[in-house]
Design a protein around this motif. Structure first.
Motif, PDB file in Angstrom:
ATOM      1  N   ALA A 207     -64.866  31.411 -21.261  1.00 52.04           N
ATOM      2  CA  ALA A 207     -63.491  31.294 -20.793  1.00 52.04           C
ATOM      3  C   ALA A 207     -63.353  30.055 -19.918  1.00 52.04           C
ATOM      4  O   ALA A 207     -64.324  29.576 -19.317  1.00 52.04           O
ATOM      5  CB  ALA A 207     -63.104  32.532 -19.988  1.00 52.04           C
ATOM      6  N   ASP A 208     -62.139  29.552 -19.839  1.00 47.63           N
ATOM      7  CA  ASP A 208     -61.887  28.436 -18.920  1.00 47.63           C
ATOM      8  C   ASP A 208     -62.256  28.808 -17.495  1.00 47.63           C
ATOM      9  O   ASP A 208     -62.788  27.974 -16.745  1.00 47.63           O
ATOM     10  CB  ASP A 208     -60.412  28.024 -18.987  1.00 47.63           C
ATOM     11  CG  ASP A 208     -60.073  27.266 -20.258  1.00 47.63           C
ATOM     12  OD1 ASP A 208     -60.996  26.896 -21.008  1.00 47.63           O
ATOM     13  OD2 ASP A 208     -58.872  27.044 -20.501  1.00 47.63           O
ATOM     14  N   ASP A 209     -61.984  30.039 -17.099  1.00 54.03           N
ATOM     15  CA  ASP A 209     -62.328  30.477 -15.741  1.00 54.03           C
ATOM     16  C   ASP A 209     -63.837  30.443 -15.523  1.00 54.03           C
ATOM     17  O   ASP A 209     -64.301  30.122 -14.419  1.00 54.03           O
ATOM     18  CB  ASP A 209     -61.796  31.889 -15.482  1.00 54.03           C
ATOM     19  CG  ASP A 209     -60.290  31.923 -15.272  1.00 54.03           C
ATOM     20  OD1 ASP A 209     -59.687  30.838 -15.085  1.00 54.03           O
ATOM     21  OD2 ASP A 209     -59.717  33.023 -15.299  1.00 54.03           O
ATOM     22  N   ASP A 210     -64.616  30.789 -16.556  1.00 61.82           N
ATOM     23  CA  ASP A 210     -66.072  30.712 -16.454  1.00 61.82           C
ATOM     24  C   ASP A 210     -66.508  29.269 -16.195  1.00 61.82           C
ATOM     25  O   ASP A 210     -67.333  28.989 -15.320  1.00 61.82           O
ATOM     26  CB  ASP A 210     -66.733  31.195 -17.747  1.00 61.82           C
ATOM     27  CG  ASP A 210     -66.495  32.666 -18.028  1.00 61.82           C
ATOM     28  OD1 ASP A 210     -66.355  33.438 -17.057  1.00 61.82           O
ATOM     29  OD2 ASP A 210     -66.463  33.046 -19.208  1.00 61.82           O
ATOM     30  N   ILE A 211     -65.952  28.353 -16.988  1.00 58.25           N
ATOM     31  CA  ILE A 211     -66.332  26.941 -16.863  1.00 58.25           C
ATOM     32  C   ILE A 211     -65.913  26.402 -15.505  1.00 58.25           C
ATOM     33  O   ILE A 211     -66.676  25.676 -14.846  1.00 58.25           O
ATOM     34  CB  ILE A 211     -65.697  26.119 -18.002  1.00 58.25           C
ATOM     35  CG1 ILE A 211     -66.179  26.643 -19.360  1.00 58.25           C
ATOM     36  CG2 ILE A 211     -66.023  24.636 -17.854  1.00 58.25           C
ATOM     37  CD1 ILE A 211     -65.462  26.027 -20.548  1.00 58.25           C
ATOM     38  N   ALA A 212     -64.704  26.764 -15.056  1.00 57.44           N
ATOM     39  CA  ALA A 212     -64.217  26.300 -13.755  1.00 57.44           C
ATOM     40  C   ALA A 212     -65.144  26.768 -12.637  1.00 57.44           C
ATOM     41  O   ALA A 212     -65.450  26.002 -11.708  1.00 57.44           O
ATOM     42  CB  ALA A 212     -62.796  26.797 -13.519  1.00 57.44           C
ATOM     43  N   ALA A 213     -65.602  28.015 -12.704  1.00 55.92           N
ATOM     44  CA  ALA A 213     -66.494  28.539 -11.670  1.00 55.92           C
ATOM     45  C   ALA A 213     -67.846  27.837 -11.700  1.00 55.92           C
ATOM     46  O   ALA A 213     -68.405  27.485 -10.653  1.00 55.92           O
ATOM     47  CB  ALA A 213     -66.668  30.047 -11.848  1.00 55.92           C
ATOM     48  N   LEU A 214     -68.381  27.629 -12.895  1.00 60.03           N
ATOM     49  CA  LEU A 214     -69.693  26.988 -13.017  1.00 60.03           C
ATOM     50  C   LEU A 214     -69.672  25.538 -12.533  1.00 60.03           C
ATOM     51  O   LEU A 214     -70.646  25.052 -11.947  1.00 60.03           O
ATOM     52  CB  LEU A 214     -70.165  27.039 -14.465  1.00 60.03           C
ATOM     53  CG  LEU A 214     -70.574  28.408 -15.016  1.00 60.03           C
ATOM     54  CD1 LEU A 214     -70.879  28.308 -16.503  1.00 60.03           C
ATOM     55  CD2 LEU A 214     -71.785  28.954 -14.264  1.00 60.03           C
ATOM     56  N   LEU A 215     -68.588  24.843 -12.768  1.00 62.96           N
ATOM     57  CA  LEU A 215     -68.510  23.419 -12.393  1.00 62.96           C
ATOM     58  C   LEU A 215     -67.888  23.200 -11.019  1.00 62.96           C
ATOM     59  O   LEU A 215     -67.807  22.064 -10.553  1.00 62.96           O
ATOM     60  CB  LEU A 215     -67.692  22.649 -13.445  1.00 62.96           C
ATOM     61  CG  LEU A 215     -68.159  22.762 -14.900  1.00 62.96           C
ATOM     62  CD1 LEU A 215     -67.316  21.857 -15.793  1.00 62.96           C
ATOM     63  CD2 LEU A 215     -69.632  22.434 -15.038  1.00 62.96           C
ATOM     64  N   GLY A 216     -67.442  24.271 -10.377  1.00 58.92           N
ATOM     65  CA  GLY A 216     -66.829  24.138  -9.053  1.00 58.92           C
ATOM     66  C   GLY A 216     -65.399  23.656  -9.098  1.00 58.92           C
ATOM     67  O   GLY A 216     -64.853  23.236  -8.071  1.00 58.92           O
ATOM     68  N   LEU A 217     -64.752  23.757 -10.250  1.00 58.89           N
ATOM     69  CA  LEU A 217     -63.376  23.282 -10.372  1.00 58.89           C
ATOM     70  C   LEU A 217     -62.378  24.253  -9.765  1.00 58.89           C
ATOM     71  O   LEU A 217     -61.224  23.883  -9.520  1.00 58.89           O
ATOM     72  CB  LEU A 217     -63.027  23.048 -11.847  1.00 58.89           C
ATOM     73  CG  LEU A 217     -64.005  22.185 -12.656  1.00 58.89           C
ATOM     74  CD1 LEU A 217     -63.489  22.004 -14.078  1.00 58.89           C
ATOM     75  CD2 LEU A 217     -64.231  20.833 -11.997  1.00 58.89           C
ATOM     76  N   ASN A 218     -62.814  25.490  -9.535  1.00 55.14           N
ATOM     77  CA  ASN A 218     -61.922  26.486  -8.922  1.00 55.14           C
ATOM     78  C   ASN A 218     -61.959  26.442  -7.405  1.00 55.14           C
ATOM     79  O   ASN A 218     -61.292  27.234  -6.744  1.00 55.14           O
ATOM     80  CB  ASN A 218     -62.292  27.888  -9.404  1.00 55.14           C
ATOM     81  CG  ASN A 218     -63.717  28.296  -9.027  1.00 55.14           C
ATOM     82  OD1 ASN A 218     -64.514  27.459  -8.570  1.00 55.14           O
ATOM     83  ND2 ASN A 218     -64.039  29.559  -9.217  1.00 55.14           N
ATOM     84  N   ARG A 219     -62.697  25.512  -6.843  1.00 52.13           N
ATOM     85  CA  ARG A 219     -62.772  25.335  -5.388  1.00 52.13           C
ATOM     86  C   ARG A 219     -61.619  24.420  -4.974  1.00 52.13           C
ATOM     87  O   ARG A 219     -61.786  23.213  -4.792  1.00 52.13           O
ATOM     88  CB  ARG A 219     -64.131  24.754  -5.006  1.00 52.13           C
ATOM     89  CG  ARG A 219     -65.309  25.659  -5.401  1.00 52.13           C
ATOM     90  CD  ARG A 219     -66.654  24.993  -5.145  1.00 52.13           C
ATOM     91  NE  ARG A 219     -66.797  24.610  -3.750  1.00 52.13           N
ATOM     92  CZ  ARG A 219     -67.167  25.435  -2.769  1.00 52.13           C
ATOM     93  NH1 ARG A 219     -67.415  26.719  -3.041  1.00 52.13           N
ATOM     94  NH2 ARG A 219     -67.281  24.999  -1.531  1.00 52.13           N
ATOM     95  N   SER A 220     -60.440  24.994  -4.877  1.00 52.59           N
ATOM     96  CA  SER A 220     -59.216  24.208  -4.736  1.00 52.59           C
ATOM     97  C   SER A 220     -59.227  23.318  -3.501  1.00 52.59           C
ATOM     98  O   SER A 220     -58.624  22.231  -3.508  1.00 52.59           O
ATOM     99  CB  SER A 220     -57.992  25.137  -4.715  1.00 52.59           C
ATOM    100  OG  SER A 220     -58.108  26.087  -3.672  1.00 52.59           O
ATOM    101  N   ASP A 221     -59.906  23.734  -2.436  1.00 58.13           N
ATOM    102  CA  ASP A 221     -59.921  22.915  -1.219  1.00 58.13           C
ATOM    103  C   ASP A 221     -60.731  21.635  -1.391  1.00 58.13           C
ATOM    104  O   ASP A 221     -60.651  20.736  -0.541  1.00 58.13           O
ATOM    105  CB  ASP A 221     -60.498  23.722  -0.046  1.00 58.13           C
ATOM    106  CG  ASP A 221     -59.560  24.825   0.411  1.00 58.13           C
ATOM    107  OD1 ASP A 221     -58.372  24.776   0.053  1.00 58.13           O
ATOM    108  OD2 ASP A 221     -60.024  25.738   1.126  1.00 58.13           O
ATOM    109  N   ASP A 222     -61.508  21.549  -2.471  1.00 59.75           N
ATOM    110  CA  ASP A 222     -62.327  20.360  -2.709  1.00 59.75           C
ATOM    111  C   ASP A 222     -61.563  19.259  -3.442  1.00 59.75           C
ATOM    112  O   ASP A 222     -62.124  18.192  -3.701  1.00 59.75           O
ATOM    113  CB  ASP A 222     -63.576  20.725  -3.525  1.00 59.75           C
ATOM    114  CG  ASP A 222     -64.553  21.589  -2.737  1.00 59.75           C
ATOM    115  OD1 ASP A 222     -64.348  21.751  -1.518  1.00 59.75           O
ATOM    116  OD2 ASP A 222     -65.519  22.100  -3.343  1.00 59.75           O
ATOM    117  N   PHE A 223     -60.305  19.515  -3.790  1.00 61.65           N
ATOM    118  CA  PHE A 223     -59.523  18.543  -4.556  1.00 61.65           C
ATOM    119  C   PHE A 223     -58.131  18.385  -3.943  1.00 61.65           C
ATOM    120  O   PHE A 223     -57.574  19.342  -3.402  1.00 61.65           O
ATOM    121  CB  PHE A 223     -59.352  19.008  -6.010  1.00 61.65           C
ATOM    122  CG  PHE A 223     -60.631  19.182  -6.767  1.00 61.65           C
ATOM    123  CD1 PHE A 223     -61.154  18.152  -7.529  1.00 61.65           C
ATOM    124  CD2 PHE A 223     -61.322  20.391  -6.725  1.00 61.65           C
ATOM    125  CE1 PHE A 223     -62.332  18.319  -8.243  1.00 61.65           C
ATOM    126  CE2 PHE A 223     -62.502  20.574  -7.432  1.00 61.65           C
ATOM    127  CZ  PHE A 223     -63.008  19.536  -8.186  1.00 61.65           C
TER     128      PHE A 223
END
Length: 527
Positions: A207-223
């Motif tokens: 899932a996109d959510d899986d990929i986002a978690a693995l790559l740190g893309l769901n860490r909204s404060d980092d972007f």
């Protein structure tokens, strides 16, 4: 049609170019405000990679039989070469005070929305964790350190998109181009892996959510809010076929719970003068859940021999997008057939990573090909699609086969240079070439709106094939994202959404701009 599919379909129609108007985009461009093409994360430990530029003796023609290439061991040297040939710089160009980088993976407008990440589970290689590849500096930024032991499944490559980079220039249509570039990047990755004797497994179930978690893309404060990345694909590198531990998303996800993250994305230095909320809407609607996916492979196909004697590493680094064609040179028929044969699904790079039957078919405007009369032709990339294509297009098309070695059909005789130019937003590159083409998709995805993205990825894969095969033939290609969608359909007789044109491409003899200075890809790292 569910709500998400309706949103995706509405987006597609909304972002069509028409003869009387273009899709919505910025009214002005401030070139000093162009987004930084190189993402960096501040506060990360840096992992240098060995010096770029290494050559391998594998010929480009040998990639037709990848199973015969001796696999290289996984080391920092081979990992660095994989990343360089997939996503690294290939050259710099300079005109007056302006200087810009070219890369091995093509991008619309050279804007490069695609970002590449590495997940390493091999402690003998480097610390297990998540890394971001910086093409400019040819090094890795350690975004995440795994604190718990993890099964060694080798290395994974994840790709994401910064939609804003593309939207800065192209507005609402940018989401399409970001998906093209994911396809280009997948193709670049597969070709690079093949030079090392490796293969690529597309982990399409994630899932996109899986990929986002693995790559740190769901860490909204980092972007920064307008500069976040959207997850796209995850691939596993196969160093030795059939070897190694099986992949499990749950195991890696559990490891992340105790992992240590570091770094924040530096600003891309753009003012964000224009807002394109429709891109966020379609991105959300086309988000992919976990799915079960087939292990489909193309049937074995005969290969048209290639006479090119260049090494694969040399040819990959010399890939360029043509800006102008000479408008007079004829392409040898053998080269034309090789180009089209390479674009068919096959059990060789890059299509051996693709897990689904072909949904993209080619309609060609042939201008200058040896022994072929200027005409419109068709190349169905799936034999089962032939009758559907015939039924959906003009009754006047004759659909006469013209080759014993390709599913190539003659449709309509005549000089189609004016038509090709007009359809591709009046660009002469579509008429001054040896041939141009439209990639036409079987445009159905039911209650699976994320398949919309996959159609563009398949187009990008085909584009990467044509780019490299053109170089091998001694000519050059370029992708064309600007075309008048429904005018293409009208010329072909397509009257419904069942088929839609998603990408154009053109191949011919390039005219070099002698005003431009060409500089080494990594000269800035010397000394």
């Amino acid at each position: 049609m569910n709500e998400q599919t309706q949103t995706v379909t509405d987006y597609h129609h909304r972002t069509k170019h028409h003869l009387e108007r273009y899709a919505k985009g910025p009214e002005t461009l401030d070139w000093d405000d162009q987004p930084d093409p190189f993402r960096r994360f501040a506060g990360c430990e840096l992992v240098p990679l060995p010096k770029p530029g290494a050559e391998l003796p594998v010929l480009f023609s040998e990639l037709d039989t990848p199973q015969a290439i001796e696999p290289q061991a996984l080391t920092l040297e081979t990992l660095g070469l994989l990343l360089e040939l997939s996503f690294g710089l290939s050259a710099w160009k300079q005109y007056g005070p302006d200087r810009w980088a070219l890369r091995c993976n093509p991008s619309s407008g050279n804007l490069h929305p695609t970002e590449a990440y590495l997940i390493n589970t091999d402690s003998a290689l480097m610390k297990p964790g998540v890394y971001h590849y910086v093409s400019h500096d040819h090094h890795l930024e350690q975004r995440c350190l795994f604190n718990d032991d993890v099964d060694n499944i080798g290395i994974l490559i994840g790709l994401s998109s910064v939609h804003w980079r593309e939207a800065w220039k192209y507005g609402e249509r940018a989401y399409r181009y970001c998906q093209h570039d994911i396809g280009h990047a997948l193709g670049a990755l597969r070709y690079a892996a093949a030079t090392l004797g490796w293969s690529v497994e597309l982990l399409a179930e994630c899932a996109d959510d899986d990929i986002a978690a693995l790559l740190g893309l769901n860490r909204s404060d980092d972007f920064k809010p307008d500069e976040r990345e959207s997850p796209d694909v995850l691939c596993r590198m196969r160093i030795i076929s059939e070897a190694g531990t099986s992949f499990g998303i749950e195991t890696l996800s559990q490891t992340l719970q105790s992992a240590t993250w570091s770094g924040r994305a530096s600003s891309l230095r753009a003012y964000h003068m224009y807002k394109w909320p429709v891109i966020d809407e379609v991105s959300a609607a086309a988000a992919k859940p976990r799915t079960e996916e087939p292990r489909w492979q193309a049937d074995p196909q005969p290969v048209v021999a290639l006479t090119c004697r260049q090494t694969a590493t040399t040819l990959i680094r010399q890939r360029r997008s043509a800006q102008h064609f000479d408008g007079k040179t004829t392409l040898p028929l053998a080269d034309f057939y090789r180009l089209l044969n390479a674009a068919l699904p096959a059990r060789k790079p890059p299509f051996d990573l693709w897990r689904w039957p072909a949904k993209i078919h080619l309609f060609l405007f042939v201008h200058r090909v040896e022994s072929l009369v200027p005409s419109v032709y068709a190349l169905p990339r799936d034999p089962e699609a032939l009758e559907r294509l015939q039924a959906a297009t003009l009754a006047d098309f004759d659909w006469q086969p013209v080759s014993d070695i390709l599913p190539l059909y003659h449709l309509y005789m005549g000089d189609c240079r004016p038509i090709a130019k007009s359809l591709s937003c009046h660009q002469a590159i579509a008429s001054d070439s040896a041939f141009s083409l439209a990639m036409v998709a079987e445009f159905t995805f039911g209650d699976q709106p994320w398949l919309y993205r996959r159609l563009f990825w398949e187009c990008g894969l085909i584009g990467q094939v044509l780019y490299l095969e053109a170089e091998a033939a001694g000519v050059r290609g370029t992708g064309i994202g600007c075309y008048f969608d429904d005018s293409v359909h009208e010329i072909l007789g397509i009257e419904t959404d069942r088929f839609q044109s998603l990408y154009h491409f053109t191949v011919g003899t390039p005219l070099e701009d002698t005003r431009l200075q060409i500089l080494p890809a990594y000269g800035h790292l010397q000394g």
